[in-house]
Design an enzyme around this catalytic site. Structure first.
Site, PDB file in Angstrom:
ATOM      1  N   ASP A 241       0.806  -1.208   0.000  1.00 57.50           N
ATOM      2  CA  ASP A 241       0.000   0.000   0.000  1.00 57.50           C
ATOM      3  C   ASP A 241       0.844   1.265   0.000  1.00 57.50           C
ATOM      4  OD1 ASP A 241      -2.429  -1.217  -0.041  1.00 57.50           O
ATOM      5  OD2 ASP A 241      -2.833  -1.031   2.087  1.00 57.50           O
ATOM      6  N   LYS A 263      -3.459   3.561  -2.626  1.00 53.92           N
ATOM      7  CA  LYS A 263      -4.643   4.389  -2.837  1.00 53.92           C
ATOM      8  C   LYS A 263      -4.439   5.722  -2.125  1.00 53.92           C
ATOM      9  CE  LYS A 263      -8.030   0.590  -2.948  1.00 53.92           C
ATOM     10  NZ  LYS A 263      -7.158  -0.521  -2.557  1.00 53.92           N
ATOM     11  N   MET A 381      -7.991   9.161   8.649  1.00 51.11           N
ATOM     12  CA  MET A 381      -8.407   9.705   7.345  1.00 51.11           C
ATOM     13  C   MET A 381      -9.487  10.773   7.507  1.00 51.11           C
ATOM     14  SD  MET A 381      -8.461   6.051   5.288  1.00 51.11           S
ATOM     15  CE  MET A 381      -9.263   5.188   6.656  1.00 51.11           C
TER      16      MET A 381
END
Length: 465
Positions: A241, A263, A381
């Site tokens: 990731d 991502k 996030m």
């Protein structure tokens, strides 16, 4: 890496030493344990050397013509320079003891376990550090590894005939080194160990693919678990990731195949269903796959979805947890997530709601519970939805001056901390937007943060007591 450690075969090779006294004796002690053919020259020296009769003169250029390399070992710098000049004239690789600037290569601190040797090098800059590191490694590598290495030497030529493919041999070695054959070899029963290993090599089992979901932790490579480190060193394939910290992929097996599937917000380079397909495809090829995820696979890492997809495809899957970002950032900033005087509970949530729309999410958040006093809320996030988070919490009873600590790039060398309060949070982030992954720690405990010279708080409103 200042220097590249190399392994120099010495069977039947001539190695020349030029020097005097203890400096020469120490290098002789090392090289006499090798199969090298030694040529020893000691000008103006009456010392004797156990098992070696040196030529008591300077060598000529012709004397060095068949040398694989030359070691010059004088305590006196002028003599070392004289020896180095002689070797330069012969165009031979040169090591000059304790004078790395004069030579071509350095001899590392060595852990000797028979055919197995381990070198510790610092590029000639810190030999005492290399020796101390060697001492610690020697304590961790038992003497029985020499017998295991002898077992490997005897087994290797047979395996090349039985298993001509490199990948097949590598897989076999990884299996046999954790088998009864290895146990017998460490006990000194090498003949029996070789017989057992050869029997297994003649009847190899079909490859069985497996996927390991591995937590890479919050960023600091030293926060990897020992199991995660081992799996990285064994993996055939690594699917990783964006949030995997710098330096962690350097710990992986160098010849492993690597797939980046990182991502970022509004930029999914590889859709999740394609990641599932990739993991299944690689496992069905019989490979050992590590799905490396920042933090912990089961904390906002979509690890549960990947496990479901792999099990539905009949793939064996294992999970290795990692230190999640909340715990890593709490430790790095010395802000406890719970505290008898400030917080009796903690919640982890994700702020990664589509368009900031928490209300129409099928798993709508319980804002009354999250806004409770003396409760720590950690938001992953949440930078782009900070406005909504601030409004929701204050609407449901959280005080506007509730402390908030924003930790960007937590546990990494470029970590940044911003201390603010709930009402000022959106403006704080607009004024100085985080450029890396960031975490919000909301609650009374955030006021315990103490800025330091290394990590000052970017914003520190007066309302925080």
């Amino acid at each position: 890496m200042l220097a590249l450690p190399l392994s120099w075969p010495l069977e039947g090779r001539r190695v020349v030493l030029i020097g005097t006294g203890d400096w020469l004796a120490r290098k002789l002690t090392l090289l006499r344990r090798t199969p090298a053919v030694l040529g020893v020259y000691t000008p103006d020296d009456e010392a004797t050397y156990e098992g070696v009769v040196p030529e008591r003169r300077w060598p000529t250029v012709e004397d060095l013509s068949d040398a694989t390399f030359v070691i010059v070992a004088f305590e006196d710098r002028a003599l070392a320079e004289q020896g180095a000049a002689l070797v330069r004239a012969a165009h031979k690789p040169l090591n000059v003891v304790d004078n790395p600037d004069l030579g071509d290569f350095h001899v590392p601190a060595i852990i000797d376990r028979g055919p197995l040797s381990i070198g510790v090098a610092t590029g000639g800059t810190a030999p005492v550090l290399a020796r101390e590191t060697r001492r610690r490694i020697e304590a961790a590598v038992p003497p029985s590894e020499a017998q295991l290495a002898e077992f490997a030497v005897r087994l290797s030529p047979h395996l090349r005939a039985l298993l001509p493919q490199v990948d097949d041999r590598r897989r076999f070695w990884e299996t046999v080194l954790d088998s009864d054959a290895a146990r017998l070899a460490r006990e000194g029963r090498i003949d029996q160990a070789v017989e057992i290993a050869l029997a297994a090599a003649r009847n190899p089992q079909p490859r069985q693919g497996v996927v390991h979901l591995v937590g890479a932790g919050p960023g600091d490579p030293e926060l990897l678990t020992l199991k995660a480190l081992r799996l990285l060193s064994e993996a055939d394939v690594i699917v990783y990731d964006r949030l995997v910290g710098d330096g962690i992929m350097d710990l992986a097996r160098r010849d492993a195949e690597r797939f980046y599937v990182g991502k970022a917000r509004s930029n999914h380079s590889v859709p999740q269903d394609q990641i599932h397909s990739l993991l299944v495809e690689q496992a069905r090829l019989g490979k050992r796959v590590v799905r490396l995820k920042g933090g912990d696979p089961f904390v906002f890492g979509r690890g549960g979805e990947e496990v479901e997809a792999l099990k539905a495809a009949g793939i064996e899957v294992h999970i290795t947890p990692g230190i999640t970002a909340a715990l890593g950032c709490a430790a790095s900033t010395a802000v406890p997530l719970t505290h008898r005087d400030h917080a009796q509970s903690v919640s982890f949530i994700t702020g990664h709601a589509k368009d900031g729309d928490f209300e129409h999410n099928p798993l709508a958040l319980d804002w009354d519970r999250l806004a409770a006093h003396h409760h720590t809320l950690v938001v992953y996030m949440g930078i782009h939805t900070a406005q909504t988070i601030s409004e929701k919490l204050t609407q449901h009873g959280r005080a506007p001056d509730t402390p908030v600590l924003v930790v960007e790039n937590g546990t990494r060398p470029n970590e940044v901390r911003r201390l603010t309060c709930l009402s000022d949070l959106p403006e704080t982030l607009r004024a100085d937007p985080p450029k890396g992954p960031a975490l919000l720690i909301i609650g009374e405990v955030a006021a315990l943060y103490q800025p330091t010279a290394a990590h000052p708080a970017v914003a520190e409103p007066a309302r925080i007591a």
